[in-house]
Design a protein around this motif. Structure first.
Motif, PDB file in Angstrom:
ATOM      1  N   GLY A  41       0.809  -1.213   0.000  1.00  0.00           N
ATOM      2  CA  GLY A  41       0.000   0.000   0.000  1.00  0.00           C
ATOM      3  C   GLY A  41       0.839   1.257   0.000  1.00  0.00           C
ATOM      4  O   GLY A  41       0.512   2.245  -0.682  1.00  0.00           O
ATOM      5  N   LEU A  42       1.944   1.247   0.742  1.00  0.00           N
ATOM      6  CA  LEU A  42       2.828   2.413   0.777  1.00  0.00           C
ATOM      7  C   LEU A  42       3.478   2.655  -0.578  1.00  0.00           C
ATOM      8  O   LEU A  42       3.577   3.807  -1.033  1.00  0.00           O
ATOM      9  CB  LEU A  42       3.892   2.218   1.854  1.00  0.00           C
ATOM     10  CG  LEU A  42       4.898   3.371   2.040  1.00  0.00           C
ATOM     11  CD1 LEU A  42       4.183   4.659   2.421  1.00  0.00           C
ATOM     12  CD2 LEU A  42       5.948   3.002   3.086  1.00  0.00           C
ATOM     13  N   VAL A  43       3.911   1.578  -1.245  1.00  0.00           N
ATOM     14  CA  VAL A  43       4.512   1.726  -2.570  1.00  0.00           C
ATOM     15  C   VAL A  43       3.485   2.249  -3.566  1.00  0.00           C
ATOM     16  O   VAL A  43       3.790   3.117  -4.406  1.00  0.00           O
ATOM     17  CB  VAL A  43       5.095   0.369  -3.042  1.00  0.00           C
ATOM     18  CG1 VAL A  43       5.545   0.458  -4.495  1.00  0.00           C
ATOM     19  CG2 VAL A  43       6.256  -0.032  -2.146  1.00  0.00           C
ATOM     20  N   GLN A  44       2.251   1.776  -3.491  1.00  0.00           N
ATOM     21  CA  GLN A  44       1.207   2.249  -4.396  1.00  0.00           C
ATOM     22  C   GLN A  44       0.834   3.703  -4.141  1.00  0.00           C
ATOM     23  O   GLN A  44       0.448   4.420  -5.068  1.00  0.00           O
ATOM     24  CB  GLN A  44      -0.029   1.359  -4.270  1.00  0.00           C
ATOM     25  CG  GLN A  44       0.185  -0.063  -4.766  1.00  0.00           C
ATOM     26  CD  GLN A  44      -1.021  -0.953  -4.539  1.00  0.00           C
ATOM     27  OE1 GLN A  44      -1.948  -0.584  -3.805  1.00  0.00           O
ATOM     28  NE2 GLN A  44      -1.020  -2.135  -5.157  1.00  0.00           N
ATOM     29  N   GLU A  45       0.951   4.132  -2.894  1.00  0.00           N
ATOM     30  CA  GLU A  45       0.578   5.506  -2.550  1.00  0.00           C
ATOM     31  C   GLU A  45       1.722   6.489  -2.735  1.00  0.00           C
ATOM     32  O   GLU A  45       1.521   7.706  -2.622  1.00  0.00           O
ATOM     33  CB  GLU A  45       0.101   5.552  -1.091  1.00  0.00           C
ATOM     34  CG  GLU A  45      -0.680   6.804  -0.754  1.00  0.00           C
ATOM     35  CD  GLU A  45      -1.204   6.795   0.664  1.00  0.00           C
ATOM     36  OE1 GLU A  45      -1.876   7.768   1.050  1.00  0.00           O
ATOM     37  OE2 GLU A  45      -0.933   5.810   1.383  1.00  0.00           O
ATOM     38  N   GLY A  68      11.117   2.172  -6.511  1.00  0.00           N
ATOM     39  CA  GLY A  68      10.151   1.313  -7.187  1.00  0.00           C
ATOM     40  C   GLY A  68      10.821   0.176  -7.938  1.00  0.00           C
ATOM     41  O   GLY A  68      10.352  -0.967  -7.909  1.00  0.00           O
ATOM     42  N   GLN A  69      11.939   0.484  -8.620  1.00  0.00           N
ATOM     43  CA  GLN A  69      12.660  -0.558  -9.336  1.00  0.00           C
ATOM     44  C   GLN A  69      13.214  -1.608  -8.382  1.00  0.00           C
ATOM     45  O   GLN A  69      13.171  -2.810  -8.667  1.00  0.00           O
ATOM     46  CB  GLN A  69      13.781   0.056 -10.163  1.00  0.00           C
ATOM     47  CG  GLN A  69      13.290   0.927 -11.315  1.00  0.00           C
ATOM     48  CD  GLN A  69      14.425   1.637 -12.029  1.00  0.00           C
ATOM     49  OE1 GLN A  69      15.588   1.486 -11.656  1.00  0.00           O
ATOM     50  NE2 GLN A  69      14.090   2.414 -13.039  1.00  0.00           N
ATOM     51  N   ARG A  70      13.748  -1.163  -7.250  1.00  0.00           N
ATOM     52  CA  ARG A  70      14.284  -2.108  -6.273  1.00  0.00           C
ATOM     53  C   ARG A  70      13.177  -2.980  -5.703  1.00  0.00           C
ATOM     54  O   ARG A  70      13.363  -4.190  -5.505  1.00  0.00           O
ATOM     55  CB  ARG A  70      14.988  -1.352  -5.142  1.00  0.00           C
ATOM     56  CG  ARG A  70      16.276  -0.663  -5.579  1.00  0.00           C
ATOM     57  CD  ARG A  70      16.796   0.250  -4.496  1.00  0.00           C
ATOM     58  NE  ARG A  70      17.958   1.011  -4.940  1.00  0.00           N
ATOM     59  CZ  ARG A  70      18.479   2.036  -4.263  1.00  0.00           C
ATOM     60  NH1 ARG A  70      17.945   2.422  -3.110  1.00  0.00           N
ATOM     61  NH2 ARG A  70      19.538   2.659  -4.730  1.00  0.00           N
ATOM     62  N   ALA A  71      12.016  -2.367  -5.419  1.00  0.00           N
ATOM     63  CA  ALA A  71      10.901  -3.157  -4.895  1.00  0.00           C
ATOM     64  C   ALA A  71      10.439  -4.192  -5.915  1.00  0.00           C
ATOM     65  O   ALA A  71      10.149  -5.340  -5.572  1.00  0.00           O
ATOM     66  CB  ALA A  71       9.742  -2.231  -4.507  1.00  0.00           C
ATOM     67  N   TYR A 129      -0.062   2.819   8.081  1.00  0.00           N
ATOM     68  CA  TYR A 129       1.091   1.924   8.006  1.00  0.00           C
ATOM     69  C   TYR A 129       1.795   1.809   9.364  1.00  0.00           C
ATOM     70  O   TYR A 129       3.020   1.771   9.455  1.00  0.00           O
ATOM     71  CB  TYR A 129       2.089   2.394   6.944  1.00  0.00           C
ATOM     72  CG  TYR A 129       1.447   2.806   5.650  1.00  0.00           C
ATOM     73  CD1 TYR A 129       0.823   1.861   4.837  1.00  0.00           C
ATOM     74  CD2 TYR A 129       1.430   4.137   5.246  1.00  0.00           C
ATOM     75  CE1 TYR A 129       0.205   2.236   3.649  1.00  0.00           C
ATOM     76  CE2 TYR A 129       0.819   4.518   4.066  1.00  0.00           C
ATOM     77  CZ  TYR A 129       0.214   3.558   3.272  1.00  0.00           C
ATOM     78  OH  TYR A 129      -0.402   3.931   2.095  1.00  0.00           O
ATOM     79  N   SER A 130       0.984   1.771  10.428  1.00  0.00           N
ATOM     80  CA  SER A 130       1.556   1.756  11.777  1.00  0.00           C
ATOM     81  C   SER A 130       2.371   0.495  12.039  1.00  0.00           C
ATOM     82  O   SER A 130       3.400   0.544  12.710  1.00  0.00           O
ATOM     83  CB  SER A 130       0.443   1.886  12.821  1.00  0.00           C
ATOM     84  OG  SER A 130      -0.542   0.882  12.641  1.00  0.00           O
ATOM     85  N   ALA A 131       1.932  -0.659  11.513  1.00  0.00           N
ATOM     86  CA  ALA A 131       2.683  -1.900  11.732  1.00  0.00           C
ATOM     87  C   ALA A 131       4.034  -1.854  11.025  1.00  0.00           C
ATOM     88  O   ALA A 131       5.062  -2.250  11.591  1.00  0.00           O
ATOM     89  CB  ALA A 131       1.879  -3.103  11.242  1.00  0.00           C
TER      90      ALA A 131
END
Length: 367
Positions: free
Chosen positions: A100-104, A147-150, A240-242
């Motif tokens: 979700g963090l990468v998408q946002e 993004g590329q690394r992910a 993204y608290s966890a």
């Protein structure tokens, strides 16, 4: 005095004792094996750390009169329960939040660019258009690299699923047998060492408790700091608290540097979600309180029995051992620095400078 005479005198001073030479060879062989075969032996080294962590619990149960095998079974089942909880509950939650963090991230980047535009309009003399475009370009390149690394990590991880499964099977098996047959394994290792090992025994006795306290203390510190951070961020409504809690928890592995590095993503996520508002201030104050309590209350309580090492030495150890062994080098940076400190003090050398008889250092029985 010639260079050869100086070198000969140095050799006689530091390596005139036979046990010191053997200890040096053992250390060099151990470090070389870890450097060259560390990746291959990763499951074994991981199991060794986990077994070292759990051995204190097994010993505590033994002191209460519980048989050794039953103690090992109870501790091992508890370890498996924690491992399954992490694998089926915590890890999926963290992975979903990471996705979700990468998408946002693009939306966060657009919001940050809008904020820079407003800053440039309000303070045209402070931030020039060229500076703003330069910052935007740097941020765009960094985000594209992330993004590329992910993507690369996700694609490569698909091919390593079998290796991960083997890893998760081997480590628990190794941990069980290391706990169950600890005395036999230690006896086998000691049988490979020379009979005259007073120096090695003394250094090991000095380091054993410190390494055990450090590993268990770090594990407890990670759990406490991560749990408190998760509860605090969840109550304050931080997204993204966890994921942030895991990051903050593992940041305690690197003293001084980890807290600073973890501050950046916490501030970024809170800033993009709440803006520069009172809620953002509450989050940062709460995060600062957590770090202050960890550094001034929790860490001194957990590591009161560990030798104090100068902060500069800790940072150098983290950079050096982390560069060699990655995560495990960072994790063991402080124990390794403590080991080097103990070696420097206990090594047979110029004993007269400390006013101690040489025989005491070489022949002292283990304490």
């Amino acid at each position: 005095m010639t260079l050869g005479a100086i070198f000969k005198r140095w050799i006689e001073r530091y390596f005139s004792d036979e046990e010191a030479v053997i200890l040096l060879l053992v250390l060099v062989a151990g470090f070389a094996a870890i450097i060259w075969f560390g990746r291959m032996m990763a499951p074994f080294l991981t199991a060794l750390v986990v077994a070292f962590l759990l051995q204190g619990v097994v010993s505590a149960l033994n002191r209460r009169g519980i048989p050794h095998l039953l103690s090992v079974i109870v501790v091992f089942l508890a370890f498996i329960s924690v491992l399954l909880t992490l694998a089926f509950i915590l890890m999926p939650l963290i992975w979903n939040q990471l996705v979700g963090l990468v998408q946002e991230t693009p939306r966060m980047f657009a919001s940050g660019q809008h904020w820079l535009d407003e800053m440039q309009e309000r303070y045209p003399n402070l931030i020039s258009p060229d500076q703003m475009q330069s910052w935007i370009g740097v941020a765009s390149r960094e985000i594209s690299q992330v993004g590329q690394r992910a993507l690369t990590l996700s694609l490569s991880s698909l091919g390593n699923v079998l290796s991960l499964i083997i890893y998760l099977v081997l480590v628990p098996i190794l941990v069980f047998f290391m706990l169950k047959d600890r005395d036999a394994l230690v006896g086998f290792v000691l049988s490979l060492l020379p009979q005259k090992r007073a120096l090695m025994s003394r250094i090991w006795n000095e380091m054993d408790d410190q390494i055990a306290n450090y590993i268990r203390g770090k594990f407890i510190e990670i759990i406490i700091v991560g749990s408190v951070t998760f509860v605090t961020f969840a109550l304050l409504g931080v997204p993204y608290s966890a994921l942030l809690a895991v990051l903050v928890g593992f940041s305690v592995l690197v003293p001084y540097i980890g807290a600073t590095v973890a501050t950046l993503p916490v501030a970024a996520v809170a800033g993009f979600h709440f803006g520069l508002s009172e809620q953002f201030l509450y989050v940062m104050v709460a995060y600062g309180v957590i770090q202050a309590l960890d550094g001034n209350v929790l860490a001194p309580v957990l590591f009161s029995e560990t030798n104090n090492i100068h902060p500069v030495s800790i940072i150098v150890a983290v950079l050096f051992f982390g560069g060699i062994w990655g995560f495990w080098g960072v994790f063991f940076a402080i124990p390794l620095a403590t080991l080097l400190k103990a070696l420097v003090y206990a090594w047979p050398r110029g004993i007269s400078q400390r006013g101690e008889p040489a025989a005491i250092v070489v022949e002292e029985s283990p304490r």
